[in-house]
Design an enzyme around this catalytic site. Structure first.
Site, PDB file in Angstrom:
ATOM      1  N   CYS A   2      79.650 132.930  70.099  1.00 55.70           N
ATOM      2  CA  CYS A   2      79.451 132.986  68.694  1.00 55.70           C
ATOM      3  C   CYS A   2      80.863 133.829  68.165  1.00 55.70           C
ATOM      4  O   CYS A   2      81.374 134.412  68.698  1.00 55.70           O
ATOM      5  CB  CYS A   2      78.333 133.712  68.336  1.00 55.70           C
ATOM      6  SG  CYS A   2      76.663 133.406  69.021  1.00 55.70           S
ATOM      7  N   ARG A  16      78.725 133.343  60.290  1.00 55.65           N
ATOM      8  CA  ARG A  16      79.084 133.128  61.775  1.00 55.65           C
ATOM      9  C   ARG A  16      78.824 131.934  62.344  1.00 55.65           C
ATOM     10  O   ARG A  16      78.257 130.794  61.466  1.00 55.65           O
ATOM     11  CB  ARG A  16      77.898 134.176  62.660  1.00 55.65           C
ATOM     12  CG  ARG A  16      76.540 133.929  62.438  1.00 55.65           C
ATOM     13  CD  ARG A  16      76.006 132.806  63.382  1.00 55.65           C
ATOM     14  NE  ARG A  16      75.985 133.164  64.763  1.00 55.65           N
ATOM     15  CZ  ARG A  16      75.065 134.497  65.150  1.00 55.65           C
ATOM     16  NH1 ARG A  16      73.912 134.816  64.300  1.00 55.65           N
ATOM     17  NH2 ARG A  16      75.345 134.594  66.463  1.00 55.65           N
TER      18      ARG A  16
END
Length: 305
Positions: A2, A16
């Site tokens: 991520c 994100r």
């Protein structure tokens, strides 16, 4: 895998990418102020700040990937394999399971500084949600309108890092990423400069000032790429322009299906990308199958419900 980022124009934004090999049934969830939170070892929180974010809901409980509360404090949990260490129960500490940390902090803190003080009182303990759900190794990026920090539970204990570049990825630890970033501090968004002294050398393309910017999907390379893109980002200050720009920045680190094969033969890809307006508490998101921006405004719901 991520990547998380904090950014500001007129308003302040945090979001994100979630890079996984399959869906976990994630959905946008709004947790109102009176939703009872029963922590495994830290008692019950019957009233708290309202929280909105992307979560998987199991047994009626939201397991947040990322979220923002009604005061504009936001968090994201990012994979931290090989580095995260969770501990046995500790006397005199607030013992919080990893999946409880986001609602625990966002439910009672308004700022990063309040989070910093609260983290001094807690330990991240080795308690899975259930036997069918082993613990995920995580570290967390926490952001408000002023700054961001990174919290990492490692063998030495719970460490809190200042985040001067406002980006985060996965393992190794944050201090490694910051040191590694210095290898690329010569990169520029300006035209390439001839420093070899020969008039025969001419730039043959635009963008050569950033020659050497890593293009792979490793966590270290994504950290560098995200930091470079964020540092050089510019856009108009309207909400549409700002949110669009935020998604464009995270596109620089998004993973298409087929480009990252795992040991078991599956492919990791960017399942969704989020962008939270910390001033207005609006949650924007895109999914892999739908690149249209969708938005959920926390204040259109009954937060005392």
């Amino acid at each position: 895998m991520c990547t998380a980022m904090r950014y500001h124009t007129k308003d302040h934004y945090f979001g994100r990418t979630l890079d996984v090999e399959c869906s976990y049934g994630e959905q946008v969830v709004i947790m109102p102020r009176c939703f009872p939170l029963a922590f495994r070892k830290a008692g019950e929180m019957k009233e708290h700040f309202s929280v909105m974010g992307m979560a998987t809901v199991l047994d009626g409980q939201p397991l947040f990937f990322d979220a923002v509360n009604e005061y504009g404090l936001a968090m994201a949990g990012l994979n931290f394999p090989g580095q995260a260490v969770y501990f046995p129960m500790q006397e005199g500490k607030g013992n919080i399971a990893p999946y409880e940390l986001i609602p625990y902090l966002l439910g009672q803190c308004k700022t990063v500084e309040e989070v910093r003080e609260k983290l001094k009182e807690i330990s991240i303990v080795n308690l899975p949600f259930s036997e069918a759900m082993p613990l995920t190794p995580l570290h967390w990026m926490i952001a408000d309108k002023e700054k961001s920090i990174v919290a990492e539970s490692v063998k030495e204990g719970l460490k809190v890092h200042e985040n001067p570049v406002d980006v985060m990825t996965n393992s190794p630890s944050f201090d490694y990423h910051l040191t590694h970033l210095a290898d690329y501090m010569q990169l520029s968004n300006q035209p390439a400069e001839n420093r070899l002294g020969s008039d025969a050398l001419q730039a043959y393309s635009r963008g050569m000032g950033a020659m050497g910017l890593p293009g792979d999907w490793s966590s270290a390379s994504r950290f560098v790429r995200a930091a470079f893109v964020r540092q050089n980002s510019t856009c108009e200050k309207s909400e549409l322009a700002s949110v669009s720009q935020f998604f464009h920045m995270l596109e620089a680190v998004s993973v298409p299906k087929g480009c990252m094969q795992l040991e078991d033969g599956q492919y990791q890809f960017t399942a969704y990308t989020s962008c939270m307006n910390l001033d207005r508490q609006v949650y924007y998101y895109k999914t892999y199958e739908n690149s249209r921006m969708s938005a959920v405004n926390m204040h259109r719901f009954k937060l005392d419900g």
